[in-house]
Motif scaffolding. Sequence first.
Motif, PDB file in Angstrom:
ATOM      1  N   LYS A   1      46.778  34.951  49.528  1.00 19.59           N
ATOM      2  CA  LYS A   1      45.753  33.903  49.498  1.00 19.59           C
ATOM      3  C   LYS A   1      45.399  33.764  51.021  1.00 19.59           C
ATOM      4  O   LYS A   1      44.120  33.700  51.363  1.00 19.59           O
ATOM      5  N   LYS A   2      46.023  33.933  51.889  1.00 23.24           N
ATOM      6  CA  LYS A   2      45.962  33.885  53.371  1.00 23.24           C
ATOM      7  C   LYS A   2      44.931  34.945  54.084  1.00 23.24           C
ATOM      8  O   LYS A   2      44.240  34.910  55.043  1.00 23.24           O
ATOM      9  N   PHE A   3      45.216  36.112  53.312  1.00 26.16           N
ATOM     10  CA  PHE A   3      44.327  37.353  53.455  1.00 26.16           C
ATOM     11  C   PHE A   3      43.005  37.185  52.628  1.00 26.16           C
ATOM     12  O   PHE A   3      42.498  38.483  52.630  1.00 26.16           O
ATOM     13  N   ASP A   4      42.841  36.148  51.748  1.00 27.64           N
ATOM     14  CA  ASP A   4      41.462  36.307  50.978  1.00 27.64           C
ATOM     15  C   ASP A   4      41.612  37.168  49.812  1.00 27.64           C
ATOM     16  O   ASP A   4      40.506  37.539  49.462  1.00 27.64           O
ATOM     17  N   VAL A   5      42.693  37.490  49.647  1.00 27.50           N
ATOM     18  CA  VAL A   5      42.890  38.510  48.377  1.00 27.50           C
ATOM     19  C   VAL A   5      42.684  37.566  47.076  1.00 27.50           C
ATOM     20  O   VAL A   5      43.079  36.743  46.819  1.00 27.50           O
ATOM     21  N   ASN A   6      41.712  38.221  46.086  1.00 26.53           N
ATOM     22  CA  ASN A   6      41.300  37.731  44.930  1.00 26.53           C
ATOM     23  C   ASN A   6      42.489  38.109  43.931  1.00 26.53           C
ATOM     24  O   ASN A   6      42.528  39.412  43.467  1.00 26.53           O
ATOM     25  N   ILE A   7      43.283  37.052  43.391  1.00 30.24           N
ATOM     26  CA  ILE A   7      44.225  37.542  42.647  1.00 30.24           C
ATOM     27  C   ILE A   7      43.977  37.020  41.099  1.00 30.24           C
ATOM     28  O   ILE A   7      43.756  35.602  40.909  1.00 30.24           O
ATOM     29  N   TYR A   8      44.030  37.887  40.191  1.00 32.21           N
ATOM     30  CA  TYR A   8      43.834  37.577  38.834  1.00 32.21           C
ATOM     31  C   TYR A   8      45.463  37.901  38.071  1.00 32.21           C
ATOM     32  O   TYR A   8      45.616  39.009  37.787  1.00 32.21           O
ATOM     33  N   VAL A   9      45.965  36.959  37.613  1.00 32.73           N
ATOM     34  CA  VAL A   9      47.216  36.890  36.734  1.00 32.73           C
ATOM     35  C   VAL A   9      46.685  36.739  35.193  1.00 32.73           C
ATOM     36  O   VAL A   9      45.865  35.861  34.720  1.00 32.73           O
ATOM     37  N   GLY A  10      47.727  37.427  34.517  1.00 21.84           N
ATOM     38  CA  GLY A  10      47.415  37.359  32.958  1.00 21.84           C
ATOM     39  C   GLY A  10      46.207  38.065  32.601  1.00 21.84           C
ATOM     40  O   GLY A  10      45.555  37.847  31.475  1.00 21.84           O
ATOM     41  N   LYS A  11      45.662  38.937  33.207  1.00 23.13           N
ATOM     42  CA  LYS A  11      44.434  39.881  32.892  1.00 23.13           C
ATOM     43  C   LYS A  11      44.940  41.355  33.021  1.00 23.13           C
ATOM     44  O   LYS A  11      45.762  41.566  33.781  1.00 23.13           O
ATOM     45  N   ILE A  12      44.186  42.028  32.422  1.00 24.91           N
ATOM     46  CA  ILE A  12      44.615  43.599  32.062  1.00 24.91           C
ATOM     47  C   ILE A  12      43.273  44.349  32.395  1.00 24.91           C
ATOM     48  O   ILE A  12      42.216  43.832  32.029  1.00 24.91           O
ATOM     49  N   VAL A  13      43.459  45.384  33.024  1.00 21.48           N
ATOM     50  CA  VAL A  13      42.475  46.397  33.347  1.00 21.48           C
ATOM     51  C   VAL A  13      42.147  47.046  31.913  1.00 21.48           C
ATOM     52  O   VAL A  13      43.072  47.865  31.464  1.00 21.48           O
ATOM     53  N   LYS A  14      40.899  46.772  31.338  1.00 21.29           N
ATOM     54  CA  LYS A  14      40.673  47.647  30.305  1.00 21.29           C
ATOM     55  C   LYS A  14      40.052  49.206  30.445  1.00 21.29           C
ATOM     56  O   LYS A  14      40.356  50.214  29.551  1.00 21.29           O
ATOM     57  N   SER A  15      39.272  49.157  31.354  1.00 19.36           N
ATOM     58  CA  SER A  15      38.649  50.637  31.819  1.00 19.36           C
ATOM     59  C   SER A  15      38.368  50.795  33.093  1.00 19.36           C
ATOM     60  O   SER A  15      38.176  49.766  33.932  1.00 19.36           O
ATOM     61  N   PHE A  16      38.079  51.888  33.772  1.00 27.44           N
ATOM     62  CA  PHE A  16      37.556  52.287  34.910  1.00 27.44           C
ATOM     63  C   PHE A  16      36.761  53.669  34.806  1.00 27.44           C
ATOM     64  O   PHE A  16      37.250  54.526  34.656  1.00 27.44           O
ATOM     65  N   ASP A  17      35.601  53.581  35.277  1.00 31.49           N
ATOM     66  CA  ASP A  17      34.563  54.722  34.837  1.00 31.49           C
ATOM     67  C   ASP A  17      34.418  55.460  36.425  1.00 31.49           C
ATOM     68  O   ASP A  17      33.527  56.495  36.392  1.00 31.49           O
ATOM     69  N   GLY A  18      34.943  55.196  37.397  1.00 32.07           N
ATOM     70  CA  GLY A  18      34.969  55.868  38.821  1.00 32.07           C
ATOM     71  C   GLY A  18      33.993  54.713  39.623  1.00 32.07           C
ATOM     72  O   GLY A  18      33.764  54.997  40.815  1.00 32.07           O
TER      73      GLY A  18
END
Length: 447
Positions: free
Chosen positions: A234-251
């Motif tokens: 968080k000190k690097f301003d990273v956006n952290i999402y827990v309990g979530k899954i990547v469903k798709s990525f089209d590039g």
Amino acid sequence: MVNENEEIKISQSELPRIVVVGGGFGGLRFLKKIDTNQYQVVLLDRYNYHTFQPLLYQVATAGLEPDSIAGPLRKSFQNKKNFYFRMATVSCINSDKQEVETNIGRIKYDQLVLACGSLTNFFGNDEFEEKSFPLKQVPHALNLRSQILQNFEKAVLKTDENEMQRLMNYVIVGGGPTGVEVAGALGELKKHVLPKDFPELNLNKMQIYLIEGQERLLGAMSEFSGNKAFEYLKKFDVNIYVGKIVKSFDGETVTLNDGMQIPTETLVWAAGVKGNAISGLTLDITPDNRFKVDDYCQVVDYENVYAIGDVASMFSEGYPKGHPMLAPVAIQQGELLASNLNSLKKNKPWKSFSYQDKGTMATIGRNKAVTELLGKFKFGGFMAWLTWMFVHLILIVEFRSKIVIFGNWLWNYFTYDRGTRLIIRPFVKNKAGKKPKKESQEEVLVA
């Protein structure tokens, strides 16, 4: 032209032959300890070097040169007699004939040691395998480094805000040690390095996303370590999402299971690994593609075939799902198996494997790390970071590499600089937005 049906030419010997597949942590430690006065040893690997995988993320984020984490296999054993190395891709094991089949021919064995490691686990999703960036090999790290630097070179040319944002967004899937370390390294680049290289860009627009399917980071470590990692990122301003899954990525867009969409051209896949089991030995393969082995690392139902490290699954009361796929496990199994095979020639009894868990650790950036030692001591911050540095320097194989890496770390620490921001080998997608086919697929057949 090589005939794959011919036998690989190795000097004839009266000594029994051990064929080792894979020059990773387990294979390397086995080879160092095996007595080549008693055995002829042949190592097969698709690369002619050993990769220190825990530091691949630093190559990918311009902190280290690739040759500082890779040591030539021939050099490592140039003073070991009765040792032979052949660069080869292993395709199959024929246990009936006691042969290993490769792209350069066949080779017979008396004892076979499988130390062929693990592969990135895409969980059967071809889209992720084709379009994301794994981080298991040096070429992977170089691809990601080129992608990151090329994106910023492109961003300075863009006038469309949406296109610029897509180039400056980075999504990392997996909140284990690799994912956390990549996120932290990107955070350091954003904070200390890129603003100097690209003063015309507003680096506040660079967004780093870390997606973890479990409810916290570093699930294999304690809650203390997971919370500390969260705090540091968080000190690097990273956006952290827990309990979530990547469903798709089209590039161009990452879509999560809750419908959230993130525009990006760069998806780093650090969501897990699976065993690199070679075909032919199919009697007992675990769901995560590992060979079941007994307490002596012998593959179940195969008398003279052994597996160590990530490709081996040894069940015990303390590890009902098998030992963790970590370098210390591979190292200890490699040492034990070599010792037992040495004992075999002296008619001494074998020892069963008992894993000594000395601890786990992960670094998030300068003065920021988490360390757990002997299951009792948990600490973070500067001392954990120093411990992480010390342990990794000790494990590096080549003395020259230790000096080079330590020098790089000192330079980075005092100058806030990364000295290897070079696009040596530009990364190019094909017209479909996919990686080149040869690099999009990890071969499931070698170490």
